[in-house]
Design a protein around this motif. Structure first.
Motif, PDB file in Angstrom:
ATOM      1  N   THR A   7       0.803  -1.229   0.000  1.00  0.00           N
ATOM      2  CA  THR A   7       0.000   0.000   0.000  1.00  0.00           C
ATOM      3  C   THR A   7       0.835   1.278   0.000  1.00  0.00           C
ATOM      4  O   THR A   7       0.484   2.241  -0.651  1.00  0.00           O
ATOM      5  CB  THR A   7      -0.903   0.028   1.249  1.00  0.00           C
ATOM      6  N   HIS A   8       1.944   1.278   0.746  1.00  0.00           N
ATOM      7  CA  HIS A   8       2.686   2.526   0.902  1.00  0.00           C
ATOM      8  C   HIS A   8       4.039   2.272   1.568  1.00  0.00           C
ATOM      9  O   HIS A   8       4.288   1.192   2.095  1.00  0.00           O
ATOM     10  CB  HIS A   8       1.888   3.529   1.740  1.00  0.00           C
ATOM     11  N   LEU A   9       4.875   3.303   1.548  1.00  0.00           N
ATOM     12  CA  LEU A   9       6.171   3.278   2.232  1.00  0.00           C
ATOM     13  C   LEU A   9       5.943   3.588   3.708  1.00  0.00           C
ATOM     14  O   LEU A   9       5.241   4.537   4.043  1.00  0.00           O
ATOM     15  CB  LEU A   9       7.075   4.342   1.602  1.00  0.00           C
ATOM     16  N   ARG A  10       6.528   2.784   4.575  1.00  0.00           N
ATOM     17  CA  ARG A  10       6.332   2.993   6.015  1.00  0.00           C
ATOM     18  C   ARG A  10       7.530   3.661   6.698  1.00  0.00           C
ATOM     19  O   ARG A  10       7.394   4.662   7.354  1.00  0.00           O
ATOM     20  CB  ARG A  10       6.079   1.658   6.719  1.00  0.00           C
ATOM     21  N   HIS A  11       8.706   3.032   6.591  1.00  0.00           N
ATOM     22  CA  HIS A  11       9.885   3.608   7.242  1.00  0.00           C
ATOM     23  C   HIS A  11      11.168   3.132   6.583  1.00  0.00           C
ATOM     24  O   HIS A  11      11.179   2.137   5.851  1.00  0.00           O
ATOM     25  CB  HIS A  11       9.907   3.315   8.744  1.00  0.00           C
ATOM     26  N   VAL A  12      12.252   3.885   6.855  1.00  0.00           N
ATOM     27  CA  VAL A  12      13.582   3.534   6.365  1.00  0.00           C
ATOM     28  C   VAL A  12      14.481   3.458   7.587  1.00  0.00           C
ATOM     29  O   VAL A  12      14.490   4.368   8.421  1.00  0.00           O
ATOM     30  CB  VAL A  12      14.103   4.573   5.361  1.00  0.00           C
ATOM     31  N   ASP A  13      15.229   2.376   7.714  1.00  0.00           N
ATOM     32  CA  ASP A  13      16.028   2.118   8.913  1.00  0.00           C
ATOM     33  C   ASP A  13      17.521   2.134   8.570  1.00  0.00           C
ATOM     34  O   ASP A  13      17.951   1.496   7.610  1.00  0.00           O
ATOM     35  CB  ASP A  13      15.647   0.752   9.513  1.00  0.00           C
ATOM     36  N   LEU A  14      18.276   2.846   9.384  1.00  0.00           N
ATOM     37  CA  LEU A  14      19.709   3.033   9.121  1.00  0.00           C
ATOM     38  C   LEU A  14      20.541   2.563  10.302  1.00  0.00           C
ATOM     39  O   LEU A  14      20.141   2.751  11.456  1.00  0.00           O
ATOM     40  CB  LEU A  14      20.010   4.523   8.911  1.00  0.00           C
ATOM     41  N   ALA A  15      21.705   2.014  10.026  1.00  0.00           N
ATOM     42  CA  ALA A  15      22.695   1.719  11.071  1.00  0.00           C
ATOM     43  C   ALA A  15      23.871   2.668  10.878  1.00  0.00           C
ATOM     44  O   ALA A  15      24.282   2.932   9.740  1.00  0.00           O
ATOM     45  CB  ALA A  15      23.163   0.277  10.982  1.00  0.00           C
ATOM     46  N   VAL A  16      24.382   3.196  11.997  1.00  0.00           N
ATOM     47  CA  VAL A  16      25.471   4.179  11.941  1.00  0.00           C
ATOM     48  C   VAL A  16      26.438   3.992  13.104  1.00  0.00           C
ATOM     49  O   VAL A  16      26.029   3.610  14.202  1.00  0.00           O
ATOM     50  CB  VAL A  16      24.925   5.627  11.993  1.00  0.00           C
ATOM     51  N   PRO A  17      27.733   4.286  12.866  1.00  0.00           N
ATOM     52  CA  PRO A  17      28.717   4.190  13.959  1.00  0.00           C
ATOM     53  C   PRO A  17      28.553   5.300  15.006  1.00  0.00           C
ATOM     54  O   PRO A  17      28.624   5.026  16.194  1.00  0.00           O
ATOM     55  CB  PRO A  17      30.062   4.305  13.246  1.00  0.00           C
ATOM     56  N   ASP A  18      28.366   6.554  14.544  1.00  0.00           N
ATOM     57  CA  ASP A  18      28.233   7.646  15.524  1.00  0.00           C
ATOM     58  C   ASP A  18      26.746   7.890  15.802  1.00  0.00           C
ATOM     59  O   ASP A  18      26.126   8.835  15.286  1.00  0.00           O
ATOM     60  CB  ASP A  18      28.917   8.916  15.019  1.00  0.00           C
ATOM     61  N   PHE A  19      26.208   7.023  16.621  1.00  0.00           N
ATOM     62  CA  PHE A  19      24.776   7.016  16.906  1.00  0.00           C
ATOM     63  C   PHE A  19      24.311   8.333  17.538  1.00  0.00           C
ATOM     64  O   PHE A  19      23.278   8.900  17.148  1.00  0.00           O
ATOM     65  CB  PHE A  19      24.464   5.836  17.832  1.00  0.00           C
TER      66      PHE A  19
END
Ligand SMILES: [Fe+2]
Length: 312
Positions: A7-19
């Protein structure tokens, strides 16, 4: 019109070193609201969106795109999609199950043709959201996500065949060929687009602002704070949306946008736009010229997370 399961885009999830730096930027500068948090993970909502969260940040030694999440119409549609993908030989990362995140729901994960982790979910309770006020320059909702792919046609075929995305428009360059394919999963001109890049990675995440005034105010806030501007402010031809692209602290491109076109899917025919014509890049003529350096900034780093599901 196709009988789509997503139906639609919900979320985009990222991993990062400098949280900590990333968290501070997305909350204090970009305008998202932390709604749930644990050690090394935070869920960020947009005040105007019914989604429980639109971005998830996770601390890791490697920077990567954790996943892109789309909604489905019902639990039965989630099951139908998992079955359909499995039968077609697509590798599932998890089987359909209850989700442990805020709002509950039911979903599963799989790898797309390039190895990105994609999550499909349904039955997630809406978050209590609110109307964004005039002159309030924070994101209303997630608009779209753009992915880099060395072979955009192959990626396009996967999303058309397995998820019923449809092509809305294409950008071409006389020397490069297809440089961007805008894909829709509902009447919004694009919820996802595929950019031609040297490797598989995130191209950009786009956040919708209330209107042009709020979009300009947000853009100005970032400029004054010295956030690196990639390109903008301007207004694209394809999709008719405004754009201002910045780099987050880890070099991911993120965009403020408004007024992305809504289509009548029954009568729409895709067009091809030659991006060597300045008016096809920016109708207004206000954005910095789109040069090689501009496009290179959104190639992003080689993503170490391909065909590797995030731990959470
Ligand atoms: Fe965009």
């Amino acid at each position: 019109m196709t009988d789509r399961l997503i139906t639609h885009l919900r979320h985009v999830d990222l991993a990062v070193p400098d949280f900590d730096k990333q968290r501070a930027f997305y909350t204090e500068m970009w305008g998202l609201t932390p709604v749930a948090e644990d050690k090394g993970i935070v869920f960020l909502a947009a005040e105007g969106s019914p989604e429980q969260y639109i971005v998830r940040l996770r601390k890791d030694t490697d920077k990567r795109l954790d996943l892109i999440a789309y909604g489905a119409g019902s639990r039965a549609d989630v099951d139908a999609l998992a079955q359909r993908l499995g039968t077609a030989g697509v590798q599932l990362a998890t089987e359909p199950d209850t989700l442990a995140t805020a709002g509950g729901g039911y979903g599963f994960r799989f790898f797309d043709v390039d190895g990105r982790t994609i999550e499909i979910s349904a039955d997630v309770t809406d978050r209590k959201h609110r109307k964004i006020e005039e002159r309030e320059s924070i994101p209303v909702r997630l608009s779209h996500v753009v992915i880099n792919s060395p072979d955009p046609s192959r990626t396009q075929a996967f999303y058309e065949e397995h998820l019923d995305f449809a092509l809305s428009d294409t950008l071409v360059h006389p020397h490069v060929g297809d440089v961007m394919k805008f894909m829709r999963c509902n009447p919004q001109h694009h919820s996802m687009a595929i950019a031609k890049g040297p490797h598989v990675s995130l191209h950009h995440i786009s956040f919708e602002m209330r209107g042009v005034d709020e979009y300009m105010r947000g853009t100005g806030r970032l400029l004054r704070a010295g956030t690196p501007l990639v390109w903008g402010p301007g207004r694209h031809a394809a999709g008719d949306n405004t754009f201002a692209y910045f780099l987050d602290p880890h070099g991911n491109t993120i965009e403020y946008t408004t007024e992305l076109e809504m289509l009548d899917e029954d009568t729409w025919h895709p067009s091809i736009y030659d991006v060597s014509l300045p008016e096809n890049q920016d109708q207004w003529g206000t954005a910095n010229p789109f040069e090689e350096l501009v496009s290179k900034q959104s190639f992003n780093d080689v993503d170490p997370g391909l065909f590797l599901a995030p731990p959470i």
